[in-house]
Enzyme design. Structure first.
Site, PDB file in Angstrom:
ATOM      1  CB  SER A  70      61.520  23.012  87.889  1.00 58.92           C
ATOM      2  OG  SER A  70      61.694  23.928  88.951  1.00 58.92           O
TER       3      SER A  70
HETATM    4  N1  SAH Z   1      65.679  26.171  89.736  1.00 57.23           N
HETATM    5  C1  SAH Z   1      65.755  24.920  90.467  1.00 57.23           C
HETATM    6  C2  SAH Z   1      64.448  24.586  91.155  1.00 57.23           C
HETATM    7  C3  SAH Z   1      64.711  24.416  92.606  1.00 57.23           C
HETATM    8  S1  SAH Z   1      63.325  24.243  93.679  1.00 57.23           S
HETATM    9  C4  SAH Z   1      66.239  23.791  89.604  1.00 57.23           C
HETATM   10  O1  SAH Z   1      66.335  23.975  88.381  1.00 57.23           O
HETATM   11  O2  SAH Z   1      66.556  22.732  90.127  1.00 57.23           O
HETATM   12  C5  SAH Z   1      63.309  25.818  94.471  1.00 57.23           C
HETATM   13  C6  SAH Z   1      64.557  26.245  95.194  1.00 57.23           C
HETATM   14  O3  SAH Z   1      64.310  27.540  95.729  1.00 57.23           O
HETATM   15  C7  SAH Z   1      64.933  25.360  96.389  1.00 57.23           C
HETATM   16  O4  SAH Z   1      66.250  24.925  96.239  1.00 57.23           O
HETATM   17  C8  SAH Z   1      64.793  26.294  97.594  1.00 57.23           C
HETATM   18  O5  SAH Z   1      65.724  26.049  98.625  1.00 57.23           O
HETATM   19  C9  SAH Z   1      65.012  27.661  96.946  1.00 57.23           C
HETATM   20  N2  SAH Z   1      64.467  28.794  97.684  1.00 57.23           N
HETATM   21  C10 SAH Z   1      63.301  28.890  98.364  1.00 57.23           C
HETATM   22  N3  SAH Z   1      63.164  30.126  98.909  1.00 57.23           N
HETATM   23  C11 SAH Z   1      64.275  30.829  98.558  1.00 57.23           C
HETATM   24  C12 SAH Z   1      64.744  32.156  98.829  1.00 57.23           C
HETATM   25  N4  SAH Z   1      64.055  33.023  99.576  1.00 57.23           N
HETATM   26  N5  SAH Z   1      65.930  32.526  98.306  1.00 57.23           N
HETATM   27  C13 SAH Z   1      66.669  31.670  97.551  1.00 57.23           C
HETATM   28  N6  SAH Z   1      66.292  30.401  97.270  1.00 57.23           N
HETATM   29  C14 SAH Z   1      65.116  29.987  97.780  1.00 57.23           C
END
Ligand code: SAH
Length: 221
Positions: A70
């Site tokens: 993010s």
């Molecule tokens: N918090 C992260 C942002 C990652 S982007 C950081 O600091 O890097 C969003 C993430 O959510 C992705 O890795 C994606 O695979 C995950 N995601 C999407 N749907 C999800 C679900 N139902 N359960 C768990 N993770 C999920």
């Protein structure tokens, strides 16, 4: 791909980080504890070496499995809304690179973070920097389910675009708790803050516009 070997955090990175923190302050982040957490975490450790020099720009970046780390402003904004207190139990949906999880841990939270992409979950498992944060527990699973056996939680943060407010996550929120969830579709999301009062009544606030990768049902191998 994320790095698994220790990396250098030199004066150049530290200077870029201070500039980033000043930019976040200009953009309206006021919680000095959040700014200090961002100042103390080498964000370039979380990115592909190709992005090292621009790791401190205020923008999202691709990580493995077509996912993103993010934007720093988004991380700061969600962290600020959560009003983290030391030893708060925080449920995070979407571990991704684990950068957001580390910011929460810096703020004193006990983090329970779920990732649905096996490749990402495994990657973070081999990421040297995580050994600094024994209070981050990671789970491979579907965030729509939350973690009923570990809850209830003081705070819940979703870091993917939820099509609706996942009911199980609100069930797993303690009275007095705060959930911060971007709700919407591919065209954009509104950040929502959901608070549960001592009597268990739930209040929803609609905040600013954001753009996250989608929150998807089920696990992905
Ligand atoms: N918090 C992260 C942002 C990652 S982007 C950081 O600091 O890097 C969003 C993430 O959510 C992705 O890795 C994606 O695979 C995950 N995601 C999407 N749907 C999800 C679900 N139902 N359960 C768990 N993770 C999920």
């Amino acid at each position: 791909m994320l790095h698994s070997k220790p990396k250098d955090d030199n004066y150049l990175h530290k200077g870029l980080r201070r500039d980033l923190v000043n930019l976040l302050r200009e953009k309206g982040i006021t919680d000095e504890r959040v700014l200090e957490a961002i100042n103390s975490i080498p964000r370039h450790f979380f990115l592909d070496p190709a992005f090292e020099r621009i790791a401190y720009e205020d923008r999202a970046f691709p990580i493995t499995a077509n996912q993103t780390i993010s934007q720093p402003y988004t991380v700061a904004y969600q962290s600020q809304l959560l009003e983290i207190k030391k030893f708060d139990k925080v449920l995070e949906i979407g571990t991704g690179s684990a950068y957001q999880a580390c910011v929460l841990a810096e703020l004193g939270a006990l983090v329970f973070s779920i990732e649905r992409q096996k490749a990402l979950y495994d990657y973070v498992g081999g990421f040297f920097f995580m050994k600094n944060y024994p209070h981050i527990k990671r789970f491979y699973g579907d965030g729509f389910q939350g973690l009923p056996t570990y809850g209830p939680f003081d705070k819940v943060i979703v870091t993917a675009a939820a099509p609706f407010i996942p009911p199980k996550l609100i069930e797993q929120l303690k009275p007095g708790g705060i959930a911060v969830i971007p709700v919407g579709d591919d065209n954009g999301q509104k950040m929502m803050r959901i608070t549960k009062d001592a009597a268990g009544n739930v209040k929803e606030e609609i905040l600013g516009d954001f753009s996250f990768v989608p929150m998807l049902e089920g696990k992905n191998k």
